[in-house]
Design a protein around this motif. Structure first.
Motif, PDB file in Angstrom:
ATOM      1  N   HIS A   9       0.832  -1.198   0.000  1.00  0.00           N
ATOM      2  CA  HIS A   9       0.000   0.000   0.000  1.00  0.00           C
ATOM      3  C   HIS A   9       0.868   1.251   0.000  1.00  0.00           C
ATOM      4  O   HIS A   9       2.017   1.231   0.428  1.00  0.00           O
ATOM      5  CB  HIS A   9      -0.960   0.018   1.195  1.00  0.00           C
ATOM      6  CG  HIS A   9      -0.274   0.033   2.523  1.00  0.00           C
ATOM      7  ND1 HIS A   9       0.296   1.165   3.059  1.00  0.00           N
ATOM      8  CD2 HIS A   9      -0.062  -0.949   3.418  1.00  0.00           C
ATOM      9  CE1 HIS A   9       0.818   0.888   4.228  1.00  0.00           C
ATOM     10  NE2 HIS A   9       0.626  -0.405   4.469  1.00  0.00           N
ATOM     11  N   ALA A  12       0.987   5.606   4.336  1.00  0.00           N
ATOM     12  CA  ALA A  12      -0.167   5.921   5.176  1.00  0.00           C
ATOM     13  C   ALA A  12       0.029   7.281   5.846  1.00  0.00           C
ATOM     14  O   ALA A  12       1.131   7.838   5.850  1.00  0.00           O
ATOM     15  CB  ALA A  12      -0.354   4.831   6.229  1.00  0.00           C
ATOM     16  N   ASP A  18      -6.435   9.369  11.834  1.00  0.00           N
ATOM     17  CA  ASP A  18      -6.686   8.042  11.284  1.00  0.00           C
ATOM     18  C   ASP A  18      -5.493   7.666  10.414  1.00  0.00           C
ATOM     19  O   ASP A  18      -5.359   8.149   9.294  1.00  0.00           O
ATOM     20  CB  ASP A  18      -7.975   8.043  10.456  1.00  0.00           C
ATOM     21  CG  ASP A  18      -8.301   6.662   9.890  1.00  0.00           C
ATOM     22  OD1 ASP A  18      -7.538   5.704  10.141  1.00  0.00           O
ATOM     23  OD2 ASP A  18      -9.323   6.546   9.191  1.00  0.00           O
ATOM     24  N   ASP A  19      -4.617   6.802  10.924  1.00  0.00           N
ATOM     25  CA  ASP A  19      -3.412   6.449  10.170  1.00  0.00           C
ATOM     26  C   ASP A  19      -3.637   5.268   9.227  1.00  0.00           C
ATOM     27  O   ASP A  19      -2.706   4.726   8.672  1.00  0.00           O
ATOM     28  CB  ASP A  19      -2.231   6.184  11.103  1.00  0.00           C
ATOM     29  CG  ASP A  19      -2.440   4.966  11.983  1.00  0.00           C
ATOM     30  OD1 ASP A  19      -3.531   4.370  11.953  1.00  0.00           O
ATOM     31  OD2 ASP A  19      -1.493   4.614  12.717  1.00  0.00           O
ATOM     32  N   ASN A  20      -4.899   4.890   9.035  1.00  0.00           N
ATOM     33  CA  ASN A  20      -5.221   3.794   8.125  1.00  0.00           C
ATOM     34  C   ASN A  20      -5.645   4.312   6.747  1.00  0.00           C
ATOM     35  O   ASN A  20      -6.205   3.588   5.958  1.00  0.00           O
ATOM     36  CB  ASN A  20      -6.313   2.906   8.721  1.00  0.00           C
ATOM     37  CG  ASN A  20      -6.485   1.624   7.939  1.00  0.00           C
ATOM     38  OD1 ASN A  20      -5.566   1.131   7.310  1.00  0.00           O
ATOM     39  ND2 ASN A  20      -7.688   1.092   7.956  1.00  0.00           N
ATOM     40  N   VAL A  21      -5.416   5.586   6.476  1.00  0.00           N
ATOM     41  CA  VAL A  21      -5.722   6.161   5.172  1.00  0.00           C
ATOM     42  C   VAL A  21      -4.419   6.611   4.521  1.00  0.00           C
ATOM     43  O   VAL A  21      -3.418   6.827   5.195  1.00  0.00           O
ATOM     44  CB  VAL A  21      -6.716   7.345   5.271  1.00  0.00           C
ATOM     45  CG1 VAL A  21      -8.059   6.876   5.806  1.00  0.00           C
ATOM     46  CG2 VAL A  21      -6.164   8.449   6.139  1.00  0.00           C
ATOM     47  N   LEU A  52      -8.025  -3.521   4.804  1.00  0.00           N
ATOM     48  CA  LEU A  52      -7.757  -2.263   5.489  1.00  0.00           C
ATOM     49  C   LEU A  52      -7.956  -1.100   4.524  1.00  0.00           C
ATOM     50  O   LEU A  52      -7.727  -1.222   3.316  1.00  0.00           O
ATOM     51  CB  LEU A  52      -6.333  -2.239   6.035  1.00  0.00           C
ATOM     52  CG  LEU A  52      -5.984  -3.340   7.040  1.00  0.00           C
ATOM     53  CD1 LEU A  52      -4.517  -3.268   7.419  1.00  0.00           C
ATOM     54  CD2 LEU A  52      -6.869  -3.249   8.265  1.00  0.00           C
ATOM     55  N   ALA A  53      -8.382   0.039   5.040  1.00  0.00           N
ATOM     56  CA  ALA A  53      -8.700   1.198   4.197  1.00  0.00           C
ATOM     57  C   ALA A  53      -7.524   1.588   3.304  1.00  0.00           C
ATOM     58  O   ALA A  53      -7.705   1.851   2.111  1.00  0.00           O
ATOM     59  CB  ALA A  53      -9.133   2.375   5.064  1.00  0.00           C
ATOM     60  N   ARG A  54      -6.311   1.615   3.839  1.00  0.00           N
ATOM     61  CA  ARG A  54      -5.163   2.032   3.034  1.00  0.00           C
ATOM     62  C   ARG A  54      -4.871   1.039   1.919  1.00  0.00           C
ATOM     63  O   ARG A  54      -4.410   1.409   0.849  1.00  0.00           O
ATOM     64  CB  ARG A  54      -3.933   2.252   3.916  1.00  0.00           C
ATOM     65  CG  ARG A  54      -3.429   1.014   4.627  1.00  0.00           C
ATOM     66  CD  ARG A  54      -2.270   1.340   5.559  1.00  0.00           C
ATOM     67  NE  ARG A  54      -1.767   0.182   6.225  1.00  0.00           N
ATOM     68  CZ  ARG A  54      -2.118  -0.198   7.451  1.00  0.00           C
ATOM     69  NH1 ARG A  54      -2.998   0.512   8.140  1.00  0.00           N
ATOM     70  NH2 ARG A  54      -1.596  -1.274   7.985  1.00  0.00           N
ATOM     71  N   GLN A  55      -5.161  -0.232   2.145  1.00  0.00           N
ATOM     72  CA  GLN A  55      -4.962  -1.250   1.119  1.00  0.00           C
ATOM     73  C   GLN A  55      -6.025  -1.135   0.024  1.00  0.00           C
ATOM     74  O   GLN A  55      -5.706  -1.188  -1.162  1.00  0.00           O
ATOM     75  CB  GLN A  55      -5.017  -2.648   1.748  1.00  0.00           C
ATOM     76  CG  GLN A  55      -3.905  -2.912   2.729  1.00  0.00           C
ATOM     77  CD  GLN A  55      -4.165  -4.156   3.548  1.00  0.00           C
ATOM     78  OE1 GLN A  55      -5.309  -4.478   3.876  1.00  0.00           O
ATOM     79  NE2 GLN A  55      -3.099  -4.854   3.893  1.00  0.00           N
ATOM     80  N   ASN A  79      -4.026  -8.363   5.402  1.00  0.00           N
ATOM     81  CA  ASN A  79      -4.093  -7.170   6.252  1.00  0.00           C
ATOM     82  C   ASN A  79      -2.796  -6.866   6.982  1.00  0.00           C
ATOM     83  O   ASN A  79      -2.266  -5.780   6.885  1.00  0.00           O
ATOM     84  CB  ASN A  79      -5.237  -7.281   7.250  1.00  0.00           C
ATOM     85  CG  ASN A  79      -6.575  -7.104   6.569  1.00  0.00           C
ATOM     86  OD1 ASN A  79      -6.662  -6.864   5.370  1.00  0.00           O
ATOM     87  ND2 ASN A  79      -7.637  -7.230   7.327  1.00  0.00           N
ATOM     88  N   GLU A  80      -2.304  -7.763   7.723  1.00  0.00           N
ATOM     89  CA  GLU A  80      -1.050  -7.564   8.457  1.00  0.00           C
ATOM     90  C   GLU A  80      -0.305  -8.894   8.478  1.00  0.00           C
ATOM     91  O   GLU A  80      -0.895  -9.941   8.649  1.00  0.00           O
ATOM     92  CB  GLU A  80      -1.309  -7.122   9.907  1.00  0.00           C
ATOM     93  CG  GLU A  80      -2.061  -5.817  10.047  1.00  0.00           C
ATOM     94  CD  GLU A  80      -1.243  -4.587   9.649  1.00  0.00           C
ATOM     95  OE1 GLU A  80      -0.006  -4.695   9.474  1.00  0.00           O
ATOM     96  OE2 GLU A  80      -1.857  -3.524   9.504  1.00  0.00           O
TER      97      GLU A  80
END
Length: 113
Positions: A9, A12, A18-21, A52-55, A79-80
């Protein structure tokens, strides 16, 4: 022969609420990858991302820049994962002393020049 291309991804939004964007550079990174992939002569691409949002955001931007028409798949197994263990297990050892990969916290990996 089938070929798998992995794309991490984009960057981020570190230290954001929100660090998932994706950050602005992360958006640009995804578009650059999307513009490069058609030069690789992909056959029957089947794009899949984690959930995940960033993915998902990276996958969407890559697909748009590439022109993929297929629906984007999602798989939470992406995801991780422990990238350090994977590198230790599968990456070739450094060719020269002092050269090779460096681990950068849990945020990613950098290749030494």
């Amino acid at each position: 022969m089938p070929l798998i291309r992995l794309v991490r991804h984009g960057q981020a939004s570190f230290a954001a609420e929100d660090d998932n964007v994706l950050s602005d550079p992360g958006h640009a990174q995804a578009v650059v990858v999307g513009r490069e992939l058609p030069r690789r002569d992909l056959r029957d691409p089947h794009p899949v991302s984690g959930t995940l949002a960033r993915q998902r955001e990276t996958a969407q931007l890559v697909a748009e820049a590439t022109g993929f028409k297929q629906p984007l798949g999602q798989d939470p197994r992406w995801n991780e994962y422990d990238h350090v263990t994977l590198l230790d297990r599968y990456a070739p050892p450094p060719q020269e002393p002092g050269r090779g990969r460096r681990h950068v916290g849990s945020g990613g990996i950098l290749a030494a020049p």
